[in-house]
Design an enzyme around this catalytic site. Structure first.
Site, PDB file in Angstrom:
ATOM      1  N   ARG A 124       0.734  -1.088   0.079  1.00 22.43           N
ATOM      2  CA  ARG A 124       0.356  -0.296  -0.199  1.00 22.43           C
ATOM      3  C   ARG A 124       0.655   1.083  -0.133  1.00 22.43           C
ATOM      4  O   ARG A 124       0.643   2.459   0.453  1.00 22.43           O
ATOM      5  CB  ARG A 124      -1.029  -0.015   1.003  1.00 22.43           C
ATOM      6  CG  ARG A 124      -2.029  -1.021   0.821  1.00 22.43           C
ATOM      7  CD  ARG A 124      -2.771  -0.513   2.283  1.00 22.43           C
ATOM      8  NE  ARG A 124      -4.166  -1.935   2.273  1.00 22.43           N
ATOM      9  CZ  ARG A 124      -3.678  -2.796   2.827  1.00 22.43           C
ATOM     10  NH1 ARG A 124      -2.811  -3.104   3.377  1.00 22.43           N
ATOM     11  NH2 ARG A 124      -4.983  -3.861   2.832  1.00 22.43           N
ATOM     12  N   LYS A 146       1.349  11.086 -10.843  1.00 23.07           N
ATOM     13  CA  LYS A 146      -0.239  10.010 -11.191  1.00 23.07           C
ATOM     14  C   LYS A 146       0.836   9.208 -11.513  1.00 23.07           C
ATOM     15  O   LYS A 146       1.260   9.189 -12.234  1.00 23.07           O
ATOM     16  CB  LYS A 146      -0.727  10.586 -12.877  1.00 23.07           C
ATOM     17  CG  LYS A 146      -1.869  11.409 -12.191  1.00 23.07           C
ATOM     18  CD  LYS A 146      -2.848  11.540 -13.958  1.00 23.07           C
ATOM     19  CE  LYS A 146      -4.008  12.503 -13.235  1.00 23.07           C
ATOM     20  NZ  LYS A 146      -4.634  13.042 -14.706  1.00 23.07           N
ATOM     21  N   GLU A 188       4.231  17.820 -25.269  1.00 21.66           N
ATOM     22  CA  GLU A 188       3.718  18.925 -23.723  1.00 21.66           C
ATOM     23  C   GLU A 188       4.351  19.566 -23.182  1.00 21.66           C
ATOM     24  O   GLU A 188       4.016  20.613 -23.049  1.00 21.66           O
ATOM     25  CB  GLU A 188       4.219  17.309 -23.029  1.00 21.66           C
ATOM     26  CG  GLU A 188       3.217  15.818 -23.196  1.00 21.66           C
ATOM     27  CD  GLU A 188       2.283  15.943 -22.379  1.00 21.66           C
ATOM     28  OE1 GLU A 188       1.418  16.946 -21.734  1.00 21.66           O
ATOM     29  OE2 GLU A 188       1.187  15.439 -22.911  1.00 21.66           O
ATOM     30  N   LYS A 230       2.939  22.485 -14.046  1.00 24.37           N
ATOM     31  CA  LYS A 230       2.814  21.340 -13.774  1.00 24.37           C
ATOM     32  C   LYS A 230       2.493  21.531 -12.611  1.00 24.37           C
ATOM     33  O   LYS A 230       1.528  20.802 -11.532  1.00 24.37           O
ATOM     34  CB  LYS A 230       3.169  19.761 -14.676  1.00 24.37           C
ATOM     35  CG  LYS A 230       2.773  18.791 -13.563  1.00 24.37           C
ATOM     36  CD  LYS A 230       2.873  17.869 -14.955  1.00 24.37           C
ATOM     37  CE  LYS A 230       1.809  16.186 -14.180  1.00 24.37           C
ATOM     38  NZ  LYS A 230       1.627  15.206 -15.079  1.00 24.37           N
ATOM     39  N   GLU A 240      -6.739  16.044  -8.630  1.00 25.84           N
ATOM     40  CA  GLU A 240      -8.036  16.542 -10.099  1.00 25.84           C
ATOM     41  C   GLU A 240      -9.136  16.698 -10.196  1.00 25.84           C
ATOM     42  O   GLU A 240      -9.822  15.908 -10.953  1.00 25.84           O
ATOM     43  CB  GLU A 240      -7.448  15.078 -11.470  1.00 25.84           C
ATOM     44  CG  GLU A 240      -7.295  15.457 -12.812  1.00 25.84           C
ATOM     45  CD  GLU A 240      -7.377  14.522 -13.796  1.00 25.84           C
ATOM     46  OE1 GLU A 240      -6.740  14.975 -14.347  1.00 25.84           O
ATOM     47  OE2 GLU A 240      -7.960  13.061 -13.731  1.00 25.84           O
ATOM     48  N   ARG A 244      -6.667  20.593 -12.334  1.00 24.18           N
ATOM     49  CA  ARG A 244      -5.611  20.113 -12.883  1.00 24.18           C
ATOM     50  C   ARG A 244      -6.589  19.098 -13.991  1.00 24.18           C
ATOM     51  O   ARG A 244      -5.265  19.072 -15.094  1.00 24.18           O
ATOM     52  CB  ARG A 244      -5.209  18.610 -11.870  1.00 24.18           C
ATOM     53  CG  ARG A 244      -5.008  17.322 -12.657  1.00 24.18           C
ATOM     54  CD  ARG A 244      -3.745  16.667 -11.353  1.00 24.18           C
ATOM     55  NE  ARG A 244      -3.229  16.006 -12.220  1.00 24.18           N
ATOM     56  CZ  ARG A 244      -1.554  15.325 -11.394  1.00 24.18           C
ATOM     57  NH1 ARG A 244      -1.794  15.229  -9.843  1.00 24.18           N
ATOM     58  NH2 ARG A 244      -1.038  14.831 -11.822  1.00 24.18           N
ATOM     59  N   ASN A 248      -5.061  18.267 -19.055  1.00 19.20           N
ATOM     60  CA  ASN A 248      -5.451  17.024 -20.076  1.00 19.20           C
ATOM     61  C   ASN A 248      -5.805  17.414 -21.459  1.00 19.20           C
ATOM     62  O   ASN A 248      -6.494  17.336 -22.664  1.00 19.20           O
ATOM     63  CB  ASN A 248      -6.814  16.349 -19.774  1.00 19.20           C
ATOM     64  CG  ASN A 248      -6.193  15.222 -18.382  1.00 19.20           C
ATOM     65  OD1 ASN A 248      -5.867  15.183 -18.270  1.00 19.20           O
ATOM     66  ND2 ASN A 248      -7.439  15.742 -17.565  1.00 19.20           N
ATOM     67  N   HIS A 251      -5.356  15.359 -24.923  1.00 19.75           N
ATOM     68  CA  HIS A 251      -5.617  14.463 -24.118  1.00 19.75           C
ATOM     69  C   HIS A 251      -6.551  13.594 -24.261  1.00 19.75           C
ATOM     70  O   HIS A 251      -6.877  12.617 -24.315  1.00 19.75           O
ATOM     71  CB  HIS A 251      -4.870  14.153 -22.338  1.00 19.75           C
ATOM     72  CG  HIS A 251      -3.688  14.719 -22.860  1.00 19.75           C
ATOM     73  ND1 HIS A 251      -3.131  15.448 -23.362  1.00 19.75           N
ATOM     74  CD2 HIS A 251      -2.805  13.868 -22.237  1.00 19.75           C
ATOM     75  CE1 HIS A 251      -1.987  15.798 -22.796  1.00 19.75           C
ATOM     76  NE2 HIS A 251      -1.476  14.638 -22.379  1.00 19.75           N
ATOM     77  N   HIS A 255      -5.777  10.454 -26.350  1.00 24.96           N
ATOM     78  CA  HIS A 255      -5.406   9.140 -25.905  1.00 24.96           C
ATOM     79  C   HIS A 255      -6.412   8.261 -26.797  1.00 24.96           C
ATOM     80  O   HIS A 255      -5.776   6.749 -27.192  1.00 24.96           O
ATOM     81  CB  HIS A 255      -5.978   8.968 -24.294  1.00 24.96           C
ATOM     82  CG  HIS A 255      -5.108   9.265 -22.806  1.00 24.96           C
ATOM     83  ND1 HIS A 255      -5.884   9.667 -21.880  1.00 24.96           N
ATOM     84  CD2 HIS A 255      -4.157   9.600 -23.740  1.00 24.96           C
ATOM     85  CE1 HIS A 255      -4.346  10.122 -21.519  1.00 24.96           C
ATOM     86  NE2 HIS A 255      -3.670  10.559 -22.513  1.00 24.96           N
ATOM     87  N   HIS A 267       3.011   9.388 -27.714  1.00 31.49           N
ATOM     88  CA  HIS A 267       2.153   9.767 -26.800  1.00 31.49           C
ATOM     89  C   HIS A 267       2.030  11.185 -27.263  1.00 31.49           C
ATOM     90  O   HIS A 267       0.978  11.564 -27.364  1.00 31.49           O
ATOM     91  CB  HIS A 267       2.411   9.710 -24.476  1.00 31.49           C
ATOM     92  CG  HIS A 267       1.681  10.466 -24.240  1.00 31.49           C
ATOM     93  ND1 HIS A 267       0.550  10.667 -23.897  1.00 31.49           N
ATOM     94  CD2 HIS A 267       1.967  12.240 -23.509  1.00 31.49           C
ATOM     95  CE1 HIS A 267       0.021  11.424 -23.805  1.00 31.49           C
ATOM     96  NE2 HIS A 267       0.792  11.958 -22.947  1.00 31.49           N
TER      97      HIS A 267
END
Length: 363
Positions: A124, A146, A188, A230, A240, A244, A248, A251, A255, A267
């Site tokens: 964890r 992330k 990016e 960022k 998010e 945040r 995206n 994206h 994606h 990407h």
């Protein structure tokens, strides 16, 4: 941003899971100190591309830690599979890793995503140090907390928000990158220019060759600006819940294109098309001026990135976007601009408008 010493800039992420990001040259000598004395064992997750660097780092760290293991994983998005995560979990279990031990993600954005996910899920949560070795990794994947892996249904559908202990961005590592890898990562970088920092766009427009040359001050400045944007956004909204989402930009469609291409595309290449689409959508369903839409094409085109995608692929892309984790209650959400550095959420757009915007980028 604060100057740490003669070689490194320190950028702080505050709020939930605060951590520091070091940016500069020749920083890998400080890895052991960054991990801290309480760490006993270390697992370095890396690809074959940086295999020699991983071996050198392992040799260095063996002076300070009881055991240093290497986990070589596939390159790019092929690393982000549950089978690869399970391979890493197996190594951790066999070596009796405890919560006093640490994982290092050494490589591009896919590797840091994977290493972060493994660190978040083992017991964890164990200590995580990210050392990105690509432009994309430094300005995006490694610095936001992330983590995730892909499934057959889409990208990053399984993951966790998990803050690293620290991030080390040694820009000297970028000097040996292939040119196309640098340019893909600059999608990016340009994104941060569109959503928050006009200086980035102006620097690219002034001299794209210097802006994308890892040996120039202009390049280092753009990397620092991107990371700072960022870090600022993540500090305000780690999970998010609101702000945040602006990260995206480009994206949602990007994606979907990656999924359609079976993750064989870089990407940034897919996100470039996604940003041109978002600009067209912002013009069609919002108030983005024509000149800003054109600026998307000129900046991304100067970086050698694609601006269009085949017309007949729209139905499949739409279906994938509807499964995207950014959709809510079946409603697609896009980040669009009202102008440079003025992003907002656009939700509930009629599918006909989405398709019309796609026609503007269709090859």
């Amino acid at each position: 941003m604060t100057q740490q010493d003669g070689t490194a800039i320190g950028i702080e992420v505050t709020g939930d899971g605060a951590y520091s990001i070091s940016v500069g040259r020749d920083l890998l000598g400080g890895v052991a100190e960054t991990l801290g004395e309480r760490v006993n064992k270390v697992l370095i997750v890396h690809t074959s591309t940086v295999g020699r660097l991983a071996e050198e780092l392992r040799t260095e760290l063996q002076r300070d830690f009881a055991q240093v293991l290497l986990a070589e994983v596939p390159d790019a998005e092929s690393a982000k599979r549950v089978e690869v995560a399970a391979f890493c979990w197996k190594l951790l279990g066999q070596a009796d890793f405890t919560r006093s031990d640490a994982i290092i993600g050494l490589g591009g954005g896919a590797v840091t995503d994977l290493a972060g996910f493994v660190a978040a899920t083992w017991l964890r949560g164990v200590r995580l140090l990210q050392i990105p070795t690509t432009v994309l990794g430094m300005v995006d994947a490694a610095v936001g907390g992330k983590t995730g892996i892909n499934t057959a249904e889409g990208k990053n559908l399984v993951g966790a928000f998990y803050a690293p202990h620290a991030v080390i961005c040694d820009t000297g590592l970028l000097e040996t990158l292939a040119r196309n890898e640098i340019l893909a990562g600059f999608a990016e970088v340009a994104k941060y220019g569109f959503i928050a920092e006009p200086e980035i766009l102006e620097t690219i427009e002034r001299d794209v060759d210097r802006a994308t040359d890892p040996t120039t001050p202009e390049f280092l400045r753009l990397i620092e600006l991107s990371i700072a944007v960022k870090a600022r956004v993540v500090s305000e909204d780690f999970r998010e819940g609101g702000l945040r989402e602006i990260l995206n930009y480009g994206h949602t469609l990007g994606h979907a294109i990656e999924h359609a291409e079976r993750y064989q595309w870089r990407h940034g290449v897919a996100v470039s098309i996604g940003m041109v689409y978002a600009a067209e959508l912002g013009r069609m369903a919002g108030q983005l001026p024509d000149a800003v839409v054109d600026r998307h094409r000129s900046v991304l085109g100067a970086l050698g990135l694609p601006l269009s995608y085949p017309a007949g692929r729209w139905p499949g892309l739409l279906a994938t976007m509807q499964r995207d984790k950014k959709a809510r209650a079946g409603m697609l959400r896009f980040i669009v601009l009202d102008d440079i550095a003025k992003p907002r959420v656009l939700a509930g757009v009629d599918e006909s408008v989405l398709q019309f915007a796609y026609q503007e980028i269709a090859a």
